[in-house]
Design an enzyme around this catalytic site. Structure first.
Site, PDB file in Angstrom:
ATOM      1  N   TRP A  28      -7.301 -13.168  -4.666  1.00 38.55           N
ATOM      2  CA  TRP A  28      -7.741 -11.853  -5.391  1.00 38.55           C
ATOM      3  C   TRP A  28      -7.269 -11.508  -6.996  1.00 38.55           C
ATOM      4  CZ3 TRP A  28      -4.127 -11.442  -1.499  1.00 38.55           C
ATOM      5  CH2 TRP A  28      -2.408 -11.065  -1.688  1.00 38.55           C
ATOM      6  N   GLU A  41      -4.115  -4.388  -3.823  1.00 39.11           N
ATOM      7  CA  GLU A  41      -2.564  -3.990  -4.245  1.00 39.11           C
ATOM      8  C   GLU A  41      -1.718  -3.688  -3.005  1.00 39.11           C
ATOM      9  OE1 GLU A  41       0.152  -4.345  -6.578  1.00 39.11           O
ATOM     10  OE2 GLU A  41      -1.177  -5.846  -8.148  1.00 39.11           O
ATOM     11  N   GLY A  85       0.407  -2.721   9.972  1.00 37.67           N
ATOM     12  CA  GLY A  85       1.190  -1.631   9.432  1.00 37.67           C
ATOM     13  C   GLY A  85       0.913  -0.233   8.585  1.00 37.67           C
ATOM     14  N   TYR A  86       1.636  -0.126   8.100  1.00 31.06           N
ATOM     15  CA  TYR A  86       1.826   1.720   7.372  1.00 31.06           C
ATOM     16  C   TYR A  86      -0.081   1.896   7.585  1.00 31.06           C
ATOM     17  CZ  TYR A  86       6.593   0.139   6.106  1.00 31.06           C
ATOM     18  OH  TYR A  86       7.756  -0.451   6.127  1.00 31.06           O
ATOM     19  N   TYR A 124       2.354   3.325  -9.322  1.00 31.14           N
ATOM     20  CA  TYR A 124       2.408   2.187  -9.274  1.00 31.14           C
ATOM     21  C   TYR A 124       0.946   1.304  -9.361  1.00 31.14           C
ATOM     22  CZ  TYR A 124       3.009  -2.388  -8.937  1.00 31.14           C
ATOM     23  OH  TYR A 124       2.706  -4.452  -8.162  1.00 31.14           O
ATOM     24  N   ASP A 142       7.024  -3.176  -9.772  1.00 28.65           N
ATOM     25  CA  ASP A 142       7.888  -3.163  -8.623  1.00 28.65           C
ATOM     26  C   ASP A 142       8.918  -3.578  -8.318  1.00 28.65           C
ATOM     27  OD1 ASP A 142       7.624  -6.114  -8.634  1.00 28.65           O
ATOM     28  OD2 ASP A 142       6.361  -6.210  -7.321  1.00 28.65           O
TER      29      ASP A 142
END
Ligand code: SF4
Length: 356
Positions: A28, A41, A85-86, A124, A142
């Protein structure tokens, strides 16, 4: 400890020079496209760089632009996310892509407030896009950045404490490079990820050692103080493997708000194995499935989801008639591993169907 303007400028220079020479060639970082930076991100939230890399590359190959992502069915987006995940992150990416197309013609607004108005783009992520993609002077904090700053300043406390967060942000604002904010933010994160490591910081190689109060204290690793951890919760999960020949029944979500949007074997939680099985029978009845003899588990495994440690038992049942019920879907066993199923379902399927 606070730094003087002179020290701030010197720290900034040392950090940027080190980053120029030592930045890892992460995929990235090759792009200034806000879309690519946004995807990276979002993937990097709560996920390690090494885990993200193959997902990032596959995702951008499948959806190279905002418009491609907006056009894709959610199910296909989740397929490319499966294992990271998430999953709420993937759903938000998809919704936000649609809004970017509808409201901004597929371009990213160079405006913090407009970015924040998009689904899933919090403070963020908006700051990351503003600084890294547009090189505008927004700080980024972070966990890695907070650790570096707390050591540099010998700052007591942790991210759960408002006073700590304020002190970190105040110092970050002073350190931020007005000319290269994107590089500065990435340099601080890189320092936290590669040298200023949580347990054993590699201070000998650190470009800001000269100014670091944590290093001077002789015990940099004690900053920041550890956060109180949530206790691990042990749960049982009973999963039904409802088959007809080479087809199997799946349901969206796992229950208790987990893995929503992904396909799973019908399953239920309990505090004991028996309680989980009883809940599963109840759940199947709720789908209108006639009572089944679910006695013998053919697979047992352990799986972790956030703070839950789950012991899974999988119970098979052959179904004579193919039925259609709202919320359930039949999948071919041969294509299951490529479908938008959860990592847990993938694990269960591997154990159950590798037996033939
Ligand atoms: Fe971290 Fe050590 Fe560098 Fe201080 S000197 S910022 S503790 S790596």
């Amino acid at each position: 400890m606070r730094f003087s303007r002179q020290d701030e400028a010197a720290i900034r220079r040392a950090l940027l020079a080190w980053f120029r020479r030592n930045a890892r060639p992460l995929p990235w970082r090759k792009s200034a496209d806000p879309y690519a930076i946004w995807v990276s991100e979002v993937m990097l939230q709560q996920t390690q760089v090494g885990t993200v890399m193959p997902y990032y590359q596959r995702f951008l190959e499948a959806f190279p632009t905002v418009a491609d992502l907006a056009r894709a069915p959610l199910e296909r987006v989740l397929e490319f996310w499966s294992g990271l995940g998430y999953y709420r992150r993937a759903r938000h990416l998809h919704q936000a892509a649609k809004e970017l197309v509808r409201r901004f013609g597929g371009a990213f607004p160079r405006d913090y407030k407009q970015l924040r108005s998009l689904p899933g783009i919090g403070d963020y992520t908006a700051r990351a896009i503003m600084s890294i993609a547009f090189d505008l002077p927004y700080t980024l904090r972070d966990g890695n950045v907070a650790r570096v700053l707390s050591r540099l300043m010998a700052l007591q406390g942790n991210l759960h404490q408002l006073g700590f967060r304020r002190a970190v942000e105040a110092q970050l604002g002073g350190l931020l490079s007005p000319r290269r904010p994107g590089h500065f933010n990435q340099a601080l994160m890189e320092l936290g990820q590669t040298l200023c490591l949580p347990r054993v910081p590699r201070c000998a190689a650190c470009p800001v050692q000269h100014w670091c109060w944590g290093y001077k204290s002789g015990q940099p690793q004690v900053f920041p103080q550890p956060r109180p951890r949530r206790a691990v919760e042990s749960r049982y999960l009973a999963a039904a493997i409802l088959r007809q020949g080479r087809r199997v029944v799946m349901v969206r979500g796992l229950g208790e708000g987990l893995l929503d949007g992904l396909w799973n074997f019908p399953a239920a939680f309990g505090r004991s194995r028996a309680e989980a099985l009883a809940s599963l029978r109840h759940k199947l009845a709720g789908f209108g499935i006639p009572p089944l003899a679910l006695h013998h588990s053919i697979a047992e495994l352990r799986h972790g989801i956030t703070y839950r440690s789950i012991r899974v038992h999988a119970y098979p049942a052959e179904i004579s008639n193919s039925f259609r019920k709202k919320g359930l879907r039949w999948f071919s066993v041969s294509t299951l591993q490529r479908a938008a199923i959860s990592q847990l379902a993938r694990k269960i399927a591997r154990q159950v169907f590798s037996r033939g």
